[in-house]
Design a protein around this motif. Sequence first.
Motif, PDB file in Angstrom:
ATOM      1  N   UNK A  35     -63.649 -54.434  34.846  1.00 25.21           N
ATOM      2  CA  UNK A  35     -64.605 -53.359  34.696  1.00 25.21           C
ATOM      3  C   UNK A  35     -65.129 -52.978  36.072  1.00 25.21           C
ATOM      4  N   UNK A  37     -68.493 -50.898  38.143  1.00 30.55           N
ATOM      5  CA  UNK A  37     -69.748 -50.165  38.106  1.00 30.55           C
ATOM      6  C   UNK A  37     -69.932 -49.451  39.431  1.00 30.55           C
ATOM      7  N   UNK A  41     -74.317 -45.896  37.887  1.00 29.95           N
ATOM      8  CA  UNK A  41     -73.655 -45.456  36.657  1.00 29.95           C
ATOM      9  C   UNK A  41     -73.422 -46.645  35.721  1.00 29.95           C
ATOM     10  N   UNK A  42     -72.841 -46.340  34.559  1.00 32.89           N
ATOM     11  CA  UNK A  42     -72.576 -47.420  33.625  1.00 32.89           C
ATOM     12  C   UNK A  42     -71.358 -48.224  34.054  1.00 32.89           C
ATOM     13  N   UNK A  43     -71.251 -49.416  33.501  1.00 25.84           N
ATOM     14  CA  UNK A  43     -70.081 -50.255  33.741  1.00 25.84           C
ATOM     15  C   UNK A  43     -68.940 -49.690  32.900  1.00 25.84           C
ATOM     16  N   UNK A  45     -64.780 -49.573  31.745  1.00 27.24           N
ATOM     17  CA  UNK A  45     -63.545 -50.306  31.518  1.00 27.24           C
ATOM     18  C   UNK A  45     -62.450 -49.817  32.449  1.00 27.24           C
ATOM     19  N   UNK A  91     -66.168 -56.012  38.105  1.00 20.79           N
ATOM     20  CA  UNK A  91     -66.405 -57.186  37.272  1.00 20.79           C
ATOM     21  C   UNK A  91     -65.130 -57.587  36.555  1.00 20.79           C
TER      22      UNK A  91
END
Lengths: 118, 113
Positions: A35, A37, A41-43, A45, A91
């Motif tokens: 993942x 980020x 912003x959002x994490x 995929x 991540x």
Amino acid sequence: EAGVTQFPSHSVIEKGQTVTLRCDPISGHDNLYWYRRVMGKEIKFLLHFVKESKQDESGMPNNRFLAERTGGTYSTLKVQPAELEDSGVYFCASSQGRGDLLWANVLTFGAGSRLTVL
Amino acid sequence: AQSVTQLDSHVSVSEGTPVLLRCNYSSSYSPSLFWYVQHPNKGLQLLLKYTSAATLVKGINGFEAEFKKSETSFHLTKPSAHMSDAAEYFCVVSVKTGNQFYFGTGTSLTVIP
């Protein structure tokens, strides 16, 4: 039980250079996810491995990103050549389970690899 | 399509007061819902998860969340904040038809002494 390990924890590179991020999942976890980020912003995929096979790579931004999981153990994510917009925290997560139980699985995350492209 | 909205990017509470972190989701199918917490320089840690069993889910460190299908919400609560709760919290949804997990943008919780 050892957790998910990622390294480097932080990498600073120049635009155009190459960086390779590594993830060691929990032993025995067939599923490995990447993942990302981007700042604020959002994490999101990137991709999902089941053992050594890419199950879903629909989140990979472009062909400058290459993920591998040879032997179904650790995984690498290479960015070549890096661009400014690749900066962010990457991540890795792993989980057990397979098939139609994947959606309910708990992901165990690493601490992330922060990439800064100058 | 699936998505998650965390309604507050930052929440500040005084130590000992209740915590409410809001999450709304959008899903075409019955979802699994999770809350993760990230402390500085640490990995994301699971707080709790909902997977179609009891709608009130209890997690670690005194946190709980209630799944409300009619409101498409999964808010995270804790009766009394502790200094160690200061961290960033992520609401996550996944669905049976896929293998992706969809994250909200995160809520940063500050606990004031």
